[in-house]
Design a protein around this motif. Structure first.
Motif, PDB file in Angstrom:
ATOM      1  N   ASP A  14       1.073  -1.391  -0.314  1.00  9.89           N
ATOM      2  CA  ASP A  14       0.038  -0.229   0.355  1.00  9.89           C
ATOM      3  C   ASP A  14       1.111   1.280   0.058  1.00  9.89           C
ATOM      4  OD1 ASP A  14      -2.177  -1.480   0.226  1.00  9.89           O
ATOM      5  OD2 ASP A  14      -2.232  -1.465   2.286  1.00  9.89           O
ATOM      6  N   SER A  15       0.404   2.496  -0.354  1.00  9.78           N
ATOM      7  CA  SER A  15       0.956   3.632  -0.346  1.00  9.78           C
ATOM      8  C   SER A  15       1.455   3.884   1.108  1.00  9.78           C
ATOM      9  CB  SER A  15       0.082   4.787  -0.736  1.00  9.78           C
ATOM     10  OG  SER A  15       0.015   4.495  -2.113  1.00  9.78           O
ATOM     11  N   PRO A  16       2.542   4.497   1.456  1.00  7.51           N
ATOM     12  CA  PRO A  16       3.118   4.790   2.640  1.00  7.51           C
ATOM     13  C   PRO A  16       2.458   5.816   3.438  1.00  7.51           C
ATOM     14  CG  PRO A  16       4.870   5.541   1.286  1.00  7.51           C
ATOM     15  CD  PRO A  16       3.714   4.724   0.310  1.00  7.51           C
ATOM     16  N   LEU A  17       2.205   5.952   4.638  1.00  4.00           N
ATOM     17  CA  LEU A  17       1.505   7.011   5.130  1.00  4.00           C
ATOM     18  C   LEU A  17       2.506   8.187   5.641  1.00  4.00           C
ATOM     19  CD1 LEU A  17      -1.137   8.386   6.395  1.00  4.00           C
ATOM     20  CD2 LEU A  17      -0.523   6.889   8.706  1.00  4.00           C
ATOM     21  N   LEU A  18       2.416   9.326   5.098  1.00  2.00           N
ATOM     22  CA  LEU A  18       3.578  10.295   5.392  1.00  2.00           C
ATOM     23  C   LEU A  18       3.122  11.525   5.961  1.00  2.00           C
ATOM     24  CD1 LEU A  18       4.536  10.443   1.522  1.00  2.00           C
ATOM     25  CD2 LEU A  18       5.801   9.275   3.421  1.00  2.00           C
ATOM     26  N   VAL A  19       4.015  12.103   6.702  1.00  2.96           N
ATOM     27  CA  VAL A  19       3.594  13.299   7.590  1.00  2.96           C
ATOM     28  C   VAL A  19       4.421  14.210   7.186  1.00  2.96           C
ATOM     29  CG1 VAL A  19       5.326  12.806   9.472  1.00  2.96           C
ATOM     30  CG2 VAL A  19       3.336  14.173   9.962  1.00  2.96           C
ATOM     31  N   GLY A  20       3.829  15.542   7.010  1.00  2.00           N
ATOM     32  CA  GLY A  20       4.601  16.831   6.763  1.00  2.00           C
ATOM     33  C   GLY A  20       3.728  18.073   6.977  1.00  2.00           C
ATOM     34  N   ASP A  21       4.493  19.040   6.785  1.00  3.26           N
ATOM     35  CA  ASP A  21       3.877  20.536   6.855  1.00  3.26           C
ATOM     36  C   ASP A  21       3.270  21.315   5.794  1.00  3.26           C
ATOM     37  OD1 ASP A  21       4.332  20.285   9.676  1.00  3.26           O
ATOM     38  OD2 ASP A  21       6.426  20.742   9.306  1.00  3.26           O
TER      39      ASP A  21
END
Length: 73
Positions: A14-21
């Motif tokens: 699956d597509s990775p879960l990313l975090v960002g601003d």
């Protein structure tokens, strides 16, 4: 016999879960800076300065503002 396309898709991650601003918003497209300094775009609802979770080019929700720590193994 099972659908071969579905079997093949089940092998792919699956597509990775990313975090960002969120850096900017233009025409409902958000520019997001990831912790490594790279930038991606996504669609969704957020405001500039918020930290968000992104998966597959879509905002999944707001992320907590925590310190980023990278550990090499």
């Amino acid at each position: 016999m099972a659908n071969l396309l579905q079997q093949f898709k089940s092998l792919l991650p699956d597509s990775p879960l990313l975090v960002g601003d969120v850096l900017s918003i233009s025409n409902n497209i958000l520019a997001i800076e990831l912790p490594d300094g790279s930038q991606i775009t996504a669609k969704g609802v957020a405001t500039v300065g918020q930290r968000v979770f992104v998966r597959g080019g879509r905002i999944e929700g707001l992320a907590p503002t925590l310190a980023y720590v990278e550990v090499e193994i």
